[in-house]
Each structure stands twice: as C-alpha cells, then as structure tokens.
Enzyme design. Structure first.
Site, short mmCIF file in Angstrom:
data_model
loop_
_atom_site.label_atom_id
_atom_site.label_comp_id
_atom_site.label_asym_id
_atom_site.label_seq_id
_atom_site.Cartn_x
_atom_site.Cartn_y
_atom_site.Cartn_z
CG ASP A 115 -2.02 -0.93 1.25
OD1 ASP A 115 -2.02 -1.84 0.41
OD2 ASP A 115 -2.92 -0.77 2.10
CG HIS A 171 2.44 -8.69 0.27
ND1 HIS A 171 1.84 -9.80 0.81
CD2 HIS A 171 2.14 -7.66 1.11
CE1 HIS A 171 1.20 -9.47 1.92
NE2 HIS A 171 1.37 -8.16 2.13
CB SER A 258 8.89 2.31 5.41
OG SER A 258 8.79 2.30 6.81
#
EC number: 4.1.1.65
Length: 297
Positions: A115, A171, A258
């Site tokens: 995201d 991911h 991040s």
C-alpha cells in the site's frame, strides 16, 4: 507544507493526512530542528529507542487515537478490535484479511508490492535518478555496486512510499525466487516529501535492504526496502531460494513511514499510463497492494 496525491480509484486529488506534521516541519524547516536532526534524530539510536517504546504494553493506549486521526479502516484487519493488540508495533504491523487486497494473477501484470503512494520513471539515467523535483541520486550510490547500477541503466524505477496510516507489510509482485537480501546500514531520515525536498539523496543515505528477485514473468527485479525515522526494524519473513507466489508476504516494517523501491531492466514492462502521467505532474498515485501498476510489453 501541504502534500497532495491522486486517489487512483476516483482520480481525484487528495490532501494527505501527515502523522507528526508539526514535528516534521520543525525538524526540517527550522535551524534548531535541523541541529537536533543532525545530532540525534537521523541516527540509529533515536529510532531504536523510539521503536523499543512501541513494543511496551502501555503503547497500546496510542492505537485508538492513531486509528481515528488517520481514518484507518480496521474492518480490513484480521483482528478488527484494537484491544486484541499487545502493543503499538503489534498493531502497526497488523495483517489484513485476504479479501481486503484483491490482486490480479494474470502473468502479464505486475502488482504493487505494498500500500502506498507511487511515483514511476522509465528509461532511467543511472547517474541522475529523481528523488523529488530538483533533487537526484545515482544508482551506484543506492546499490553501492557499480556493476548492478550499469545493469539497470535505462530501466524502470517504481517508488512506493508508505505513510504511517498504511498497511505496513510488503509482498512479492510476481511469482519467482527471491535471493539473499543485502543490508546497507545508513541514516534514518524521514521519507516524507517534507524531508525529501530538504535532504539530498535520502534513499542513498538511509538504511536499506536490497533483494534480487528472479521473477517468472519479468526477469531479474531488484526489490529494495528503505528505512526511515522511527522505523524500528525492517523484518524479512521470506526464505532465501524458495519459490514464492505473487502476493506472498516478503516482510514488514515496524513503526514509521517507509519506502519500497522496484528496479526493472529496460524492456521488461510498461508502467500504467495514469501513474506515469501523475508522476510527470509531480503527483503520487495512491494504490493498494495487489493493484496492477505495470504490464508486460
């Protein structure tokens, strides 16, 4: 300084809710703040101490206000009730229900690994990668490897910036085999646009972890995670050399904003037009993990 991005689903320009906005502006825009930044905040000790506090049980008290202030949708989480979290970091690295992040399994589609807010660049100049408008860094500085920099020259760079409000697990963007992650120690500057405009080469100065990923559909991809202020740790959860599926978890960040950066070789794919157009306009595009962000040529 207000920060705007494009909400991809609606195409509308949105103002970002910045956690700790006043602190960031003071640190990066004032002389006393700059002094504290260079003496203490940018160093590992500050983020380590802050990260340790997020592991203590009393840090649970922060969760309710954090969820409310940043409008976090807890119905997406595996544990919807905030009382189920042991501490703030437990909440921050929360897992989501699988159905909360649908993804494309088409082998010609590259999905977002996280995201976040995306910027993308094609036909890279290895000696002049854009951090933000007017601020640059080099591939060799980022990789600390001249041969690797030359290998990805004229290729593609996709930057996914995670805000504190975002889901903080990352991911794999395709099926494939991940190789060893190389850790590069560094500073802990914020990756918020407020800081990116002030500090040259943040991505090359900050702590980062670089993984060579042998993608089934797109060849060799570099997956890099960049740490930032108050990021206690970058945790890798994959196993080196073992095959993974598209969307499988690679790891997660503990507390803090991040960044995940993907580097692909020339001709491997074409980034979606809306993301490229928004990038040219100086605007990030908000995407979720699993969304298609590029397609095979």
């Amino acid at each position: 300084m207000d920060i705007y991005y494009i909400e991809r689903k609606s195409g509308k320009k949105q103002k970002e809710i910045v956690a700790g906005n006043k602190f960031l502006e003071w640190i990066y825009d004032t002389k006393p703040g700059n002094t504290l930044l260079e003496i203490f905040v940018k160093k590992k000790l500050f983020s380590s101490i802050y990260g340790k506090f997020q592991e203590l049980s009393f840090s649970r008290k922060k969760i309710k206000d954090f969820v409310g202030n940043l409008s976090i949708d807890m119905t997406e989480a595996e544990r919807e009730c905030i009382d189920e979290y042991h501490n703030f970091n437990d909440f921050f690295a929360r897992k989501l229900k699988k159905e909360a992040r649908p993804m494309s399994f088409d082998e010609e589609h590259l999905i977002s690994p996280a995201d976040g807010r995306v910027l993308a660049y094609e036909n890279l100049d290895k000696d002049k990668l854009i951090q933000v408008k007017g601020s640059f860094y080099t591939l060799e500085e980022f990789f600390q490897d001249k041969n690797l920099a030359n290998e990805y020259d004229k290729g593609i760079c996709i930057v996914v910036r995670l805000c504190p409000a975002d889901y903080h697990r990352f991911h794999f963007p395709d099926n494939g085999i991940p190789r060893t992650t190389r850790r590069i120690n560094g500073r802990y500057y914020s990756v918020n646009p407020i800081a990116l405009r002030k500090i040259m080469g943040i991505y090359c100065q900050n702590k980062r972890e670089i993984t060579l990923f042998e993608s089934d559909s797109f060849g060799k991809i570099i997956l890099a995670e960049v740490g930032a202020t108050c990021v206690g740790s970058i945790i890798q959860t994959y196993k080196t050399g073992e095959s993974v599926g598209k969307g499988d978890e690679k790891g997660y960040f503990k507390f803090g904003g991040s960044t995940v950066i993907l580097f692909l070789k020339k001709g491997q794919l074409k980034v979606d037009k809306d993301i490229l157009l928004n990038t040219k306009l100086g605007l990030e595009t908000k995407v979720n993990m699993g969304e298609v962000i590029a397609k095979k040529n």
